[in-house]
Design a protein around this motif. Structure first.
Motif, PDB file in Angstrom:
ATOM      1  N   GLU A   1      -0.028  -5.135   2.639  1.00  0.00           N
ATOM      2  CA  GLU A   1      -0.190  -5.773   1.330  1.00  0.00           C
ATOM      3  C   GLU A   1      -0.638  -4.745   0.282  1.00  0.00           C
ATOM      4  O   GLU A   1      -0.121  -4.727  -0.848  1.00  0.00           O
ATOM      5  CB  GLU A   1      -1.223  -6.902   1.408  1.00  0.00           C
ATOM      6  CG  GLU A   1      -0.754  -8.118   2.167  1.00  0.00           C
ATOM      7  CD  GLU A   1      -1.869  -9.141   2.369  1.00  0.00           C
ATOM      8  OE1 GLU A   1      -2.931  -9.027   1.720  1.00  0.00           O
ATOM      9  OE2 GLU A   1      -1.671 -10.062   3.186  1.00  0.00           O
ATOM     10  N   LEU A   2      -1.590  -3.907   0.660  1.00  0.00           N
ATOM     11  CA  LEU A   2      -2.062  -2.869  -0.264  1.00  0.00           C
ATOM     12  C   LEU A   2      -0.946  -1.896  -0.628  1.00  0.00           C
ATOM     13  O   LEU A   2      -0.818  -1.480  -1.785  1.00  0.00           O
ATOM     14  CB  LEU A   2      -3.247  -2.105   0.340  1.00  0.00           C
ATOM     15  CG  LEU A   2      -4.580  -2.830   0.347  1.00  0.00           C
ATOM     16  CD1 LEU A   2      -5.623  -2.026   1.114  1.00  0.00           C
ATOM     17  CD2 LEU A   2      -5.050  -3.087  -1.066  1.00  0.00           C
ATOM     18  N   ARG A   3      -0.139  -1.530   0.360  1.00  0.00           N
ATOM     19  CA  ARG A   3       0.985  -0.634   0.106  1.00  0.00           C
ATOM     20  C   ARG A   3       1.943  -1.253  -0.912  1.00  0.00           C
ATOM     21  O   ARG A   3       2.396  -0.596  -1.853  1.00  0.00           O
ATOM     22  CB  ARG A   3       1.715  -0.326   1.403  1.00  0.00           C
ATOM     23  CG  ARG A   3       2.855   0.679   1.230  1.00  0.00           C
ATOM     24  CD  ARG A   3       3.556   0.993   2.540  1.00  0.00           C
ATOM     25  NE  ARG A   3       2.622   1.532   3.500  1.00  0.00           N
ATOM     26  CZ  ARG A   3       2.512   1.118   4.771  1.00  0.00           C
ATOM     27  NH1 ARG A   3       3.294   0.165   5.234  1.00  0.00           N
ATOM     28  NH2 ARG A   3       1.642   1.658   5.584  1.00  0.00           N
ATOM     29  N   SER A   4       2.215  -2.552  -0.747  1.00  0.00           N
ATOM     30  CA  SER A   4       3.091  -3.254  -1.697  1.00  0.00           C
ATOM     31  C   SER A   4       2.475  -3.277  -3.092  1.00  0.00           C
ATOM     32  O   SER A   4       3.164  -3.037  -4.092  1.00  0.00           O
ATOM     33  CB  SER A   4       3.341  -4.689  -1.224  1.00  0.00           C
ATOM     34  OG  SER A   4       4.022  -4.705  -0.013  1.00  0.00           O
ATOM     35  N   GLN A   5       1.179  -3.550  -3.154  1.00  0.00           N
ATOM     36  CA  GLN A   5       0.505  -3.581  -4.451  1.00  0.00           C
ATOM     37  C   GLN A   5       0.518  -2.208  -5.114  1.00  0.00           C
ATOM     38  O   GLN A   5       0.746  -2.096  -6.321  1.00  0.00           O
ATOM     39  CB  GLN A   5      -0.935  -4.075  -4.291  1.00  0.00           C
ATOM     40  CG  GLN A   5      -1.043  -5.538  -3.955  1.00  0.00           C
ATOM     41  CD  GLN A   5      -2.475  -5.976  -3.683  1.00  0.00           C
ATOM     42  OE1 GLN A   5      -3.398  -5.166  -3.673  1.00  0.00           O
ATOM     43  NE2 GLN A   5      -2.654  -7.265  -3.461  1.00  0.00           N
ATOM     44  N   VAL A   6       0.279  -1.167  -4.345  1.00  0.00           N
ATOM     45  CA  VAL A   6       0.297   0.190  -4.892  1.00  0.00           C
ATOM     46  C   VAL A   6       1.687   0.524  -5.423  1.00  0.00           C
ATOM     47  O   VAL A   6       1.833   1.111  -6.503  1.00  0.00           O
ATOM     48  CB  VAL A   6      -0.162   1.226  -3.841  1.00  0.00           C
ATOM     49  CG1 VAL A   6       0.147   2.645  -4.276  1.00  0.00           C
ATOM     50  CG2 VAL A   6      -1.646   1.068  -3.558  1.00  0.00           C
ATOM     51  N   ASN A   7       2.723   0.136  -4.698  1.00  0.00           N
ATOM     52  CA  ASN A   7       4.089   0.379  -5.163  1.00  0.00           C
ATOM     53  C   ASN A   7       4.373  -0.364  -6.456  1.00  0.00           C
ATOM     54  O   ASN A   7       5.005   0.172  -7.368  1.00  0.00           O
ATOM     55  CB  ASN A   7       5.108   0.003  -4.086  1.00  0.00           C
ATOM     56  CG  ASN A   7       5.144   1.014  -2.949  1.00  0.00           C
ATOM     57  OD1 ASN A   7       4.794   2.175  -3.132  1.00  0.00           O
ATOM     58  ND2 ASN A   7       5.544   0.556  -1.782  1.00  0.00           N
ATOM     59  N   GLU A   8       3.905  -1.618  -6.548  1.00  0.00           N
ATOM     60  CA  GLU A   8       4.091  -2.385  -7.781  1.00  0.00           C
ATOM     61  C   GLU A   8       3.372  -1.727  -8.950  1.00  0.00           C
ATOM     62  O   GLU A   8       3.916  -1.632 -10.056  1.00  0.00           O
ATOM     63  CB  GLU A   8       3.588  -3.821  -7.589  1.00  0.00           C
ATOM     64  CG  GLU A   8       4.456  -4.667  -6.701  1.00  0.00           C
ATOM     65  CD  GLU A   8       3.843  -6.039  -6.434  1.00  0.00           C
ATOM     66  OE1 GLU A   8       2.902  -6.433  -7.144  1.00  0.00           O
ATOM     67  OE2 GLU A   8       4.320  -6.705  -5.497  1.00  0.00           O
ATOM     68  N   VAL A   9       2.148  -1.271  -8.705  1.00  0.00           N
ATOM     69  CA  VAL A   9       1.383  -0.604  -9.765  1.00  0.00           C
ATOM     70  C   VAL A   9       2.086   0.681 -10.185  1.00  0.00           C
ATOM     71  O   VAL A   9       2.195   0.988 -11.376  1.00  0.00           O
ATOM     72  CB  VAL A   9      -0.068  -0.321  -9.300  1.00  0.00           C
ATOM     73  CG1 VAL A   9      -0.780   0.615 -10.266  1.00  0.00           C
ATOM     74  CG2 VAL A   9      -0.837  -1.620  -9.149  1.00  0.00           C
TER      75      VAL A   9
END
Length: 111
Positions: A26-34
């Motif tokens: 989930e964090l990886r996805s959020q970092v990619n979105e950011v």
């Protein structure tokens, strides 16, 4: 009995590892979105800066054509922003750099 406790502990560790993996995903996805958002914002800012430079060039050309002192106008705007109600003449009078020539108000008061 020792084997049963060990199996339970291993199962708990495996469950925690699975939960941790999901959170990391989930964090990886959020970092990619950011990251994508930052890149898009950066591109937008660059475009706006280019547009602003173009507009500034046009305004400078128009000001020169009309005989407007751009630096004086910018200074006046900065003074007005810093101290609302204060003019360039007020600032010059405070600094002691104002002309000694009487103003229209002084001339009218003397009459």
């Amino acid at each position: 009995m020792g084997l049963g406790n060990t199996a339970k502990k291993l199962q708990r560790v495996a469950d925690m590892a699975e939960t941790l993996y999901q959170k990391i995903d989930e964090l990886r996805s959020q970092v990619n979105e950011v990251r994508e958002h930052v890149e898009a914002t950066s591109q937008r800012v660059e475009r706006i800066e280019r547009d602003l430079d173009d507009q500034r060039a046009v305004l400078d050309a128009l000001a020169r054509e009309q005989g407007i002192d751009v630096d004086a106008a910018a200074a006046s705007a900065a003074i007005e922003e810093a101290e609302p109600g204060k003019t360039v003449a007020d600032a010059e009078a405070t600094d002691g750099t104002a002309d000694d020539a009487p103003s229209a108000d002084d001339t009218a008061a003397a009459e």
